[in-house]
Design a protein around this motif. Structure first.
Motif, PDB file in Angstrom:
ATOM      1  N   GLN A  74     -10.860   3.948  10.426  1.00 55.35           N
ATOM      2  CA  GLN A  74     -11.875   4.446   9.500  1.00 55.35           C
ATOM      3  C   GLN A  74     -11.253   4.743   8.138  1.00 55.35           C
ATOM      4  N   LEU A  75     -10.051   5.328   8.150  1.00 59.12           N
ATOM      5  CA  LEU A  75      -9.364   5.608   6.893  1.00 59.12           C
ATOM      6  C   LEU A  75      -9.159   4.318   6.101  1.00 59.12           C
ATOM      7  N   LEU A  76      -8.630   3.286   6.765  1.00 61.00           N
ATOM      8  CA  LEU A  76      -8.385   2.020   6.078  1.00 61.00           C
ATOM      9  C   LEU A  76      -9.691   1.383   5.616  1.00 61.00           C
ATOM     10  N   SER A  77     -10.736   1.533   6.434  1.00 62.64           N
ATOM     11  CA  SER A  77     -12.039   0.995   6.037  1.00 62.64           C
ATOM     12  C   SER A  77     -12.577   1.709   4.806  1.00 62.64           C
ATOM     13  N   ASP A  78     -12.422   3.030   4.774  1.00 62.83           N
ATOM     14  CA  ASP A  78     -12.869   3.786   3.601  1.00 62.83           C
ATOM     15  C   ASP A  78     -12.094   3.375   2.356  1.00 62.83           C
ATOM     16  N   VAL A  79     -10.799   3.143   2.539  1.00 62.44           N
ATOM     17  CA  VAL A  79      -9.974   2.732   1.397  1.00 62.44           C
ATOM     18  C   VAL A  79     -10.387   1.355   0.913  1.00 62.44           C
ATOM     19  N   ARG A  80     -10.509   0.416   1.839  1.00 63.96           N
ATOM     20  CA  ARG A  80     -10.870  -0.953   1.456  1.00 63.96           C
ATOM     21  C   ARG A  80     -12.270  -1.012   0.848  1.00 63.96           C
ATOM     22  N   GLY A  81     -13.180  -0.207   1.388  1.00 64.72           N
ATOM     23  CA  GLY A  81     -14.563  -0.254   0.942  1.00 64.72           C
ATOM     24  C   GLY A  81     -14.855   0.572  -0.291  1.00 64.72           C
TER      25      GLY A  81
END
Length: 522
Positions: A74-81
């Motif tokens: 989720q952290l990486l998704s938030d960063v990418r998004g």
């Protein structure tokens, strides 16, 4: 240099830097609790002028891979998004970020954050992650050490398991029909029988296999007599047992595969065999050669005579050696010439013909065998092979889910007919495995059929990947929201109304069933 340090030197008070913290605790490192990590991170944040505005936590998750680490995903998704409302990520140390076996994997995830303008800080390390040459070298060494620790631990754990196997102790897995798991103390004295889902509580206790109820033991012995003396096939034996109303240890009807498993497992003659398959360090599951197996013979009480077992193995080996690949294809060609068409049912009905499963195992699938003899079905029958594989997968997934529920402290009852799960006497759940199909245009689609007869409170949908070889993700569908629709069609993306129920793993479902201790009210 952080904002607060610059402010101290200039005499000005600068705003705090918004930061997220990531904490992880694996089962191997209980002493490094997420609370202790958070305390150390909080002290680091106070010294450096960070304001922690968000927490991502993976508790009880291995750092070997990204799989199952929903918070890091989720952290990486938030960063990418572009959804991250912070400019820094605080982690206790490099090992908490991950013990990836390829050190470059951990570096890549950090690069993803850095590329988005978000820095990663390792609070307990003796260097600043400032991009300097020394920091880069230290990180590379630390990442390699983190991965190496897991490899060394794996070797030690495997050596310990092998030692216990040779001493005659069981290392996990169900006992099987006709057998039971017996708990013994460090001196070998029996302490009681372990039911399905129960585990030993003392580190010094061990588990051995013991004969089950006399009626089950007699069924196993009779099964061997039918196979060795009467020369009946596994399918005929399964049909005979089902006709008598007998069920397996899982409460299910007997099948050819279950009978074959009983006929080939050495535990019925008292042998303890381990390492037939390997799945070390979350790597791909592999089948090991017999010389790699770890074994101890005669350590359990046998319920089948060794002569009967050896005779059964000779029959099975002779049967598998009887036909070469060309022999099988010649027989299949002759059957095609006689019938004009082929199917698994047609093959299995021929008395002297190898079973359809033999063709699947030898050539990978029936369709591949059909191709080799020049037969093309008038329609695409690949879905039949897929459905057959998914039917075989379903009981394994149900058993896995039940095991995870029990491991989470939940209590589950399974209806042997419908497989409906009643959890904690609070709600019901049904598990559905959905194959991936394709539209005429080549787009992936998944069709879910909801069981309107059972009306489970939650339908757990395991959605298969495009190749139907592995589970891609899960949907947790509440009956109150979707029960009015007997079927649903899913695309790769379905909008928030459906994808709000989508998860990469079953962790959210386990959160529903997990039992939490509550303190008594004052």
């Amino acid at each position: 240099m952080a904002a607060a340090e610059v402010g101290e030197k200039s005499g000005a008070k600068l705003p705090s830097i918004r930061a997220a913290q990531y904490v992880r605790m694996s089962t191997e490192h209980q002493k490094y609790s997420t609370e202790n990590q958070a305390d150390a991170i909080a002290q680091y944040a106070a010294r450096r002028g960070f304001e922690i505005v968000r927490t991502y936590e993976d508790s009880g998750k291995s750092g070997l891979t990204l799989d199952g680490r929903q918070s890091l995903k989720q952290l990486l998704s938030d960063v990418r998004g572009g959804r991250a409302d912070f400019t820094a990520i605080l982690v206790y140390d490099i090992s908490r970020w991950g013990r990836f076996q390829d050190a470059d994997e951990g570096a890549y995830y950090e690069f993803v954050c850095r590329e988005a303008g978000i820095s990663v800080h390792y609070c307990a390390e003796q260097f600043d992650n400032d991009g300097s040459v020394s920091a880069t070298i230290f990180k590379s060494v630390k990442r390699a050490m983190a991965g190496e620790y897991s490899r060394e631990l794996s070797v030690k754990v495997f050596a310990g398991q092998c030692r216990l196997i040779r001493l005659g102790y069981r290392q996990g897995g169900p006992a099987g029909y006709g057998l039971r798991r017996q708990l013994v103390d460090e001196h070998g004295a029996a302490k009681g029988e372990l039911s399905r889902g129960e585990h030993k509580s003392l580190q010094t206790d061990r588990v051995v296999l013991a004969p089950g109820p006399p009626n089950e033991v007699e069924v196993v012995r009779r099964l061997y007599r039918m196979f060795v003396v009467q020369r009946r096939t596994e399918r005929e034996i399964a049909a005979a047992l089902n006709a008598e109303g007998l069920t397996t240890d899982l409460g299910r009807p007997w099948t050819r595969g279950v009978v074959h498993q009983v006929l080939t497992n050495e535990k019925y003659v008292g042998n303890n065999v381990y390492n037939r398959v390997s799945n070390k360090l979350k790597a791909k599951r592999v089948t090991n050669l017999p010389e790699m197996w770890i074994r101890a013979d005669g350590v359990f009480q046998a319920i089948v005579e060794p002569d009967f077992f050896e005779a059964a193995q000779r029959i099975i080996q002779d049967r598998s050696r009887r036909f070469s690949d060309q022999d099988l294809l010649d027989r299949l060609s002759a059957l095609l010439a006689e019938k004009g068409w082929l199917s698994g049912l047609v093959i299995d009905e021929v008395e002297d013909m190898p079973s359809s499963s033999t063709f699947r195992q030898r050539f990978g699938s029936l369709l591949r065998a059909y191709e080799l003899v020049g037969y093309s079905p008038s329609r695409d029958y690949r879905y039949i092979e897929t459905n057959r594989a998914l039917r075989a997968l379903h009981p394994e997934v149900v058993a896995q889910v039940i095991g995870e529920i029990e491991a989470a402290g939940g209590v589950v009852r399974r209806d042997p007919i419908s497989d409906l799960l009643t959890i904690n006497d609070e709600f019901s759940a049904s598990l559905v495995i959905v194959r991936c199909g394709q539209t005429a245009a080549g787009s992936n689609r998944w069709k879910i059929r909801l069981d309107t007869g059972l009306c489970p409170d939650i339908t757990v949908v395991a959605r298969m990947s495009a190749t139907n070889e592995a589970i891609q993700d899960y949907y947790l569908l509440p009956w109150l929201d979707v029960g009015a629709t007997p079927s649903l069609k899913l695309a790769p993306d379905n909008g928030v109304l459906l994808d709000a129920y989508r998860f990469d793993a079953l962790d959210p479902f386990m959160d529903l069933v997990r039992r939490m201790p509550l303190r008594a009210a004052a």
